[in-house]
Motif scaffolding. Sequence first.
Motif, PDB file in Angstrom:
ATOM      1  N   ILE A 275       0.818  -1.222   0.000  1.00  0.00           N
ATOM      2  CA  ILE A 275       0.000   0.000   0.000  1.00  0.00           C
ATOM      3  C   ILE A 275       0.847   1.265   0.000  1.00  0.00           C
ATOM      4  O   ILE A 275       0.581   2.206  -0.757  1.00  0.00           O
ATOM      5  CB  ILE A 275      -0.951  -0.002   1.220  1.00  0.00           C
ATOM      6  CG1 ILE A 275      -1.997  -1.117   1.044  1.00  0.00           C
ATOM      7  CG2 ILE A 275      -1.630   1.347   1.374  1.00  0.00           C
ATOM      8  CD1 ILE A 275      -2.848  -1.350   2.266  1.00  0.00           C
ATOM      9  N   ILE A 276       1.897   1.311   0.846  1.00  0.00           N
ATOM     10  CA  ILE A 276       2.659   2.555   0.944  1.00  0.00           C
ATOM     11  C   ILE A 276       3.433   2.821  -0.344  1.00  0.00           C
ATOM     12  O   ILE A 276       3.513   3.971  -0.819  1.00  0.00           O
ATOM     13  CB  ILE A 276       3.599   2.541   2.176  1.00  0.00           C
ATOM     14  CG1 ILE A 276       4.130   3.967   2.428  1.00  0.00           C
ATOM     15  CG2 ILE A 276       4.768   1.572   1.983  1.00  0.00           C
ATOM     16  CD1 ILE A 276       4.848   4.130   3.740  1.00  0.00           C
ATOM     17  N   HIS A 277       4.000   1.777  -0.967  1.00  0.00           N
ATOM     18  CA  HIS A 277       4.711   1.974  -2.226  1.00  0.00           C
ATOM     19  C   HIS A 277       3.740   2.333  -3.348  1.00  0.00           C
ATOM     20  O   HIS A 277       3.986   3.263  -4.127  1.00  0.00           O
ATOM     21  CB  HIS A 277       5.513   0.717  -2.599  1.00  0.00           C
ATOM     22  CG  HIS A 277       6.806   0.589  -1.864  1.00  0.00           C
ATOM     23  ND1 HIS A 277       6.917  -0.011  -0.638  1.00  0.00           N
ATOM     24  CD2 HIS A 277       8.057   1.010  -2.181  1.00  0.00           C
ATOM     25  CE1 HIS A 277       8.166   0.022  -0.232  1.00  0.00           C
ATOM     26  NE2 HIS A 277       8.883   0.646  -1.145  1.00  0.00           N
ATOM     27  N   GLY A 278       2.661   1.585  -3.435  1.00  0.00           N
ATOM     28  CA  GLY A 278       1.700   1.832  -4.504  1.00  0.00           C
ATOM     29  C   GLY A 278       1.071   3.206  -4.409  1.00  0.00           C
ATOM     30  O   GLY A 278       0.941   3.922  -5.408  1.00  0.00           O
ATOM     31  N   THR A 279       0.693   3.607  -3.190  1.00  0.00           N
ATOM     32  CA  THR A 279       0.031   4.895  -3.004  1.00  0.00           C
ATOM     33  C   THR A 279       0.953   6.054  -3.336  1.00  0.00           C
ATOM     34  O   THR A 279       0.583   6.972  -4.081  1.00  0.00           O
ATOM     35  CB  THR A 279      -0.472   5.028  -1.555  1.00  0.00           C
ATOM     36  OG1 THR A 279      -1.405   3.984  -1.273  1.00  0.00           O
ATOM     37  CG2 THR A 279      -1.148   6.378  -1.348  1.00  0.00           C
ATOM     38  N   PHE A 299       0.505   1.879  -8.980  1.00  0.00           N
ATOM     39  CA  PHE A 299       0.011   1.360  -7.700  1.00  0.00           C
ATOM     40  C   PHE A 299       0.200  -0.156  -7.610  1.00  0.00           C
ATOM     41  O   PHE A 299       0.575  -0.684  -6.557  1.00  0.00           O
ATOM     42  CB  PHE A 299      -1.471   1.709  -7.532  1.00  0.00           C
ATOM     43  CG  PHE A 299      -2.040   1.217  -6.231  1.00  0.00           C
ATOM     44  CD1 PHE A 299      -1.891   1.968  -5.066  1.00  0.00           C
ATOM     45  CD2 PHE A 299      -2.698  -0.012  -6.146  1.00  0.00           C
ATOM     46  CE1 PHE A 299      -2.403   1.508  -3.859  1.00  0.00           C
ATOM     47  CE2 PHE A 299      -3.204  -0.475  -4.946  1.00  0.00           C
ATOM     48  CZ  PHE A 299      -3.061   0.285  -3.794  1.00  0.00           C
ATOM     49  N   PHE A 300      -0.031  -0.835  -8.706  1.00  0.00           N
ATOM     50  CA  PHE A 300       0.021  -2.295  -8.677  1.00  0.00           C
ATOM     51  C   PHE A 300       1.415  -2.889  -8.868  1.00  0.00           C
ATOM     52  O   PHE A 300       1.634  -4.053  -8.536  1.00  0.00           O
ATOM     53  CB  PHE A 300      -0.929  -2.875  -9.728  1.00  0.00           C
ATOM     54  CG  PHE A 300      -2.382  -2.786  -9.347  1.00  0.00           C
ATOM     55  CD1 PHE A 300      -2.910  -3.589  -8.347  1.00  0.00           C
ATOM     56  CD2 PHE A 300      -3.220  -1.874  -9.976  1.00  0.00           C
ATOM     57  CE1 PHE A 300      -4.243  -3.504  -7.981  1.00  0.00           C
ATOM     58  CE2 PHE A 300      -4.567  -1.775  -9.614  1.00  0.00           C
ATOM     59  CZ  PHE A 300      -5.071  -2.586  -8.612  1.00  0.00           C
ATOM     60  N   VAL A 301       2.355  -2.098  -9.418  1.00  0.00           N
ATOM     61  CA  VAL A 301       3.685  -2.664  -9.672  1.00  0.00           C
ATOM     62  C   VAL A 301       4.759  -2.137  -8.730  1.00  0.00           C
ATOM     63  O   VAL A 301       5.827  -2.743  -8.622  1.00  0.00           O
ATOM     64  CB  VAL A 301       4.135  -2.417 -11.136  1.00  0.00           C
ATOM     65  CG1 VAL A 301       3.111  -2.968 -12.120  1.00  0.00           C
ATOM     66  CG2 VAL A 301       4.401  -0.938 -11.398  1.00  0.00           C
ATOM     67  N   ALA A 317       5.768   3.073 -15.587  1.00  0.00           N
ATOM     68  CA  ALA A 317       4.826   4.188 -15.676  1.00  0.00           C
ATOM     69  C   ALA A 317       5.082   5.007 -16.945  1.00  0.00           C
ATOM     70  O   ALA A 317       4.135   5.442 -17.614  1.00  0.00           O
ATOM     71  CB  ALA A 317       4.940   5.080 -14.446  1.00  0.00           C
ATOM     72  N   ALA A 318       6.362   5.215 -17.279  1.00  0.00           N
ATOM     73  CA  ALA A 318       6.707   5.978 -18.482  1.00  0.00           C
ATOM     74  C   ALA A 318       6.234   5.245 -19.736  1.00  0.00           C
ATOM     75  O   ALA A 318       5.749   5.883 -20.688  1.00  0.00           O
ATOM     76  CB  ALA A 318       8.217   6.199 -18.548  1.00  0.00           C
ATOM     77  N   ALA A 357      10.420  10.040 -13.521  1.00  0.00           N
ATOM     78  CA  ALA A 357      11.273  10.536 -12.437  1.00  0.00           C
ATOM     79  C   ALA A 357      10.519  10.600 -11.115  1.00  0.00           C
ATOM     80  O   ALA A 357      11.022  10.148 -10.072  1.00  0.00           O
ATOM     81  CB  ALA A 357      11.825  11.910 -12.802  1.00  0.00           C
ATOM     82  N   LEU A 358       9.291  11.137 -11.130  1.00  0.00           N
ATOM     83  CA  LEU A 358       8.556  11.305  -9.876  1.00  0.00           C
ATOM     84  C   LEU A 358       7.978   9.993  -9.364  1.00  0.00           C
ATOM     85  O   LEU A 358       7.867   9.797  -8.144  1.00  0.00           O
ATOM     86  CB  LEU A 358       7.445  12.338 -10.059  1.00  0.00           C
ATOM     87  CG  LEU A 358       7.918  13.779 -10.286  1.00  0.00           C
ATOM     88  CD1 LEU A 358       6.755  14.755 -10.162  1.00  0.00           C
ATOM     89  CD2 LEU A 358       9.008  14.172  -9.298  1.00  0.00           C
ATOM     90  N   ALA A 359       7.610   9.090 -10.250  1.00  0.00           N
ATOM     91  CA  ALA A 359       7.130   7.774  -9.796  1.00  0.00           C
ATOM     92  C   ALA A 359       8.239   7.036  -9.058  1.00  0.00           C
ATOM     93  O   ALA A 359       8.006   6.412  -8.009  1.00  0.00           O
ATOM     94  CB  ALA A 359       6.631   6.952 -10.980  1.00  0.00           C
TER      95      ALA A 359
END
Length: 401
Positions: A275-279, A299-301, A317-318, A357-359
């Motif tokens: 949860i903390i990583h995904g969120t 969120f899922f990966v 994400a990119a 970068a931000l993810a």
Amino acid sequence: MAEIKIVGTAHVSQQSVDEVRLAIEEFRPDVVAIELDPARFSALKKQGRDPTVNDVLAVSNFNSLLVQWLLAYLQRKIGFDVGVEPGAEMKAAIEEAEKRGIAIGLVDRDIRVTLLRFWNSLGFIEKIKMFWALVISIAEVDRGQEIDIESLKQQNVIDVVMEEFRKFSPNGARALIDERDAYIAHQLVLLKVQRPEGRILAVVGAGHRHGITGYIENPSTLPPFDSLTREPKSFPWAKVFGFAVTFLFAFLLAAIAFSGVGWNVLLYAFLFWVIIHGTLAAVFTLFAGGHPYSAITCFFVAWMTSLNPMLHAGWIAAYVEARVRKPPLSDFRKIYETESLGEMAKIPLFKVVLVAALANLGSLIGTVLYFIFIFPVLNIDPGYVISTGVHNMGTWLTGLL
């Protein structure tokens, strides 16, 4: 013997444009050597193919690319403020040389090699300081703070600026200034050998003039050429950190499992990681202007990529962002032509890189926060869990053996 004259310029100075044209007219060189590599030469003349989104995704070092774009924006913004296009003095040198039939020498190092060596040379703290200084500089320029460009070409001012840069980022100064001084000097020495009776006019940034002159006067002090061009080898701190995180997480789960505090605690420890990583990765993706699909994917990966040092949530994400936004080929050129950060942020290709970068940053913050708050969240004593878990694991392994 060949004669070399070095003209130090400011890259957004009308006076530099005039000085370059005058130097070519008066010195009448056989070669005009300019501080450009083939890629930037083509870009300046608007020749060649713009990189595609697949080329950008293949770079993988999105932080370095983002810094490159922001630096280009800062230089362009200063140019707008003083009414001179960045690189105008280089264009003037090219135009004058072509008009007079003078040979052109491209004497700067490949920009990709320079950026790679620059970014890899910076420590984690230096990267943070560099990015923060860049953000502050852009904010000041966007607020209309005046900059005396011509004063920056005066040697005493240059010395002060270079010294401050070395204090701020010694490794960055070495890659951006010292190494390129040596590289350009190598190229000029080579031109001197090739044209022993010719005249060579070198057009370079004012900050490079002193270093290049020193090398030209004492060629024996030049470092080996291959040491300036090969891919830098640095200690893989990021991978070491990644493997350390994987080990610590696995060790923590094993300690909880063997400590006897209950399987529900083990489940909560795992869910908190997810949860903390995904969120955080998803929130940072949305903050970057990413598409909801990219945020959902993050969120899922993120929980899985944070345990794999060879993979990052931002990369995935990119990829999703690129497939959803479908940046056109013109985006790369648009990034170098925008007049405001707001305008740049709307360009799909810029969003792809910013999302990456931000993810990654969100996932990294998730890792740090997890190990800080996991025990308070689970309401268990870390000393008891670790000591009891390790003892029971040892007993279990002894029994197996």
